[in-house]
Enzyme design. Structure first.
Site, mmCIF file in Angstrom:
data_model
loop_
_atom_site.group_PDB
_atom_site.id
_atom_site.type_symbol
_atom_site.label_atom_id
_atom_site.label_comp_id
_atom_site.label_asym_id
_atom_site.label_seq_id
_atom_site.Cartn_x
_atom_site.Cartn_y
_atom_site.Cartn_z
ATOM 1 N N GLY A 257 0.827 -1.211 0.000
ATOM 2 C CA GLY A 257 0.000 0.000 0.000
ATOM 3 C C GLY A 257 0.850 1.245 0.000
ATOM 4 N N ASN A 258 0.236 2.382 0.219
ATOM 5 C CA ASN A 258 0.981 3.645 0.287
ATOM 6 C C ASN A 258 0.298 4.592 1.265
ATOM 7 O OD1 ASN A 258 -0.907 5.489 -1.271
ATOM 8 N ND2 ASN A 258 -0.607 3.833 -2.735
ATOM 9 N N ARG A 259 0.911 5.755 1.481
ATOM 10 C CA ARG A 259 0.478 6.635 2.571
ATOM 11 C C ARG A 259 -0.600 7.643 2.167
ATOM 12 N NH1 ARG A 259 5.524 9.522 4.359
ATOM 13 N NH2 ARG A 259 4.042 10.649 5.645
#
Ligand code: CTP
Length: 451
Positions: A257-259
């Site tokens: 995932g990412n932020r």
């Protein structure tokens, strides 16, 4: 957005609550502040009052000059309500930050000896506390028992961070988390409440959000509610906005995932709705409530985001592709992968949604992409992306600047089109969203110069 009650108790971390009040106000929430008498020994009420634009209350016997109203709301005339009851009746969430050991003990014991404690007791809205104190005080059995009692009663406890403490040379768990994290926790709780309507009721957040369609837009600020019934400049336009970050499962519990918080996409959806557009929001793992009047579709993976967005694009006038799709996926393993010395994942690229959509766009359709680039030559890379993806505009975010982007409520972007570049200086994401839509307007007025 929401009406937040902020309780500040006596601790050195009270200075961080000023920043929380600033960020929450910037994000569009109405904030009222209650301070314990000891909190005033650490920070001044005048600072909070200047930031939130409303008086601070300390004593339960004090008269509330705003009669329980939140900033931006009309005050009730005539009747002079009981201060602590009116404020908690009107709030959507109550956060105590910092919550000192003494205040935690009082809240767990049901004491009502100040405006803060009395209000907390009377509050039926979601309540959160962020304990902050010396690590030994935090670890003490009395504090832990008090926190357990509060948790049992449905109060959300935001765990303190570990790190250097205020007392010289000391290190441990007891630091108040950063204001951005506190705000994210409050908004996530509100989003959860919004998607969980009680029997026979609409979701709590719906009553908290202003009707963003209720009037024409004001391009300069984009945030003021305006008289109902007036036509908006984007009436008849259909806009699809993607927001958040996709997740690619690795096994039953892990993902790539990412932020991305989805805040920029939410601000764009709200700004387009304010202009009168019919807005569809495709949200990838976004813990924020969607703006009123916006149709929301929740997705998890890049494949789902591609499916929901590509399928709808044909009927849309504008695509604002603010989501951060994971660029790689892997074949997920059933169950949970056990700990092992090394693990090789076979990563395959995901579909480039923006590029796939841009090739099929018609004359009256505008496609906007976003690029998070790091440091030098960011503009050149954004321009290369503009051409490679076939978009009409790339909104460039320089993520090397910690004050903007991802979880921040502020942003600074450069709008890169075939014709030119325009810097939108650091401002709230709402103001940046309006600048982006203004540029879309100009692009659509002169499509031949840019497409
Ligand atoms: N994008 C997309 N599909 C993907 C990846 C990105 O549609 N699989 C979109 C993003 O939503 C954004 C734009 O493309 O609007 C640019 O995203 P970015 O991650 O910067 O581009 P990448 O193609 O991933 O380029 P790179 O990672 O090489 O910088």
């Amino acid at each position: 957005m929401a009406r937040l009650l902020l309780g500040v108790s006596g601790g050195i971390a009270a200075y961080k609550s000023l920043e929380f009040a600033r960020l929450a106000t910037l994000a569009g929430h109405g904030v009222r502040v209650l301070m314990t008498p000891n909190a005033e020994r650490f920070v001044g009420a005048a600072s909070f009052e200047g930031i939130v634009g409303a008086p601070v209350l300390t004593s339960e016997f004090e008269r509330d000059p705003m009669r329980g109203a939140f900033p931006g709301e009309p005050e009730e005339g005539g009747h002079d309500p009981i201060g602590h009851l009116e404020l908690v009746a009107n709030c959507d969430a109550f956060l105590v930050a910092p919550a000192s050991a003494n205040t935690v003990a009082k809240l767990a014991g049901g004491f009502a000896d100040s405006m803060l404690t009395t209000s907390f007791l009377a509050c039926t809205a979601p309540r959160l506390i962020a304990p902050a104190m010396n690590d030994r005080m935090y670890a003490d059995a009395a504090t832990q028992a008090n926190l357990a009692t509060l948790r049992e009663r449905g109060v959300e406890v935001i765990e303190p961070d570990e790190g250097p403490l205020a007392s010289r040379g000391e290190h441990g768990r007891g630091r108040l988390p950063d204001p951005e994290r506190l705000l994210a926790a409050v908004e996530a709780l509100l989003a959860g409440e919004a998607s969980r309507p009680a029997a026979g009721e609409t979701a709590a957040i719906e009553t908290a959000l202003p009707d963003l369609d209720a009037g024409p837009e004001q391009p300069d600020t984009g945030t003021d509610p305006l008289p109902p019934g007036e036509p908006g400049p984007w009436d008849g336009m259909r806009v699809i906005v993607t927001a958040g970050g996709t997740r690619e499962p690795i096994d039953a519990v892990r993902f790539i995932g990412n932020r991305s918080s989805g805040r920029m996409g939410m601000a764009l959806a709200a700004a387009a709705a304010r202009r009168g557009a019919e807005v569809t929001l495709v949200a990838a793992n976004v813990a924020l409530p969607e703006p009123a009047g916006v149709k929301r579709i929740d997705v998890e993976t890049t494949g789902e985001l591609a499916h929901e967005t590509i399928e709808r694009f044909e009927t849309q006038h504008v695509l604002l592709m603010a989501a951060a799709p994971a660029d790689f996926r892997t074949e997920p393993v059933t169950g949970k992968i056990k700990r092992q010395d090394s693990l090789n994942l076979n990563l395959q690229p995901t579909e480039d949604i923006l590029a796939a959509i841009a090739v099929q766009k018609g004359d009256n359709q505008t496609v906007v992409g976003f690029a998070a680039e790091h440091g030098g030559e960011a503009i050149d890379r954004a321009r290369a992306k503009l051409t490679r993806k076939g978009a009409d505009m790339i909104v460039l975010n320089d993520v090397s600047d910690p004050r903007i982007g991802f979880e921040s409520v502020e942003n600074e972007v450069t709008l890169v089109t075939a014709a030119d570049e325009e810097l939108v200086p650091r401002a709230s994401k709402d103001a940046v969203a309006d600048a982006i839509l203004d540029r879309v307007d100009r692009l659509r007025a002169a499509p031949q110069s840019t497409i």
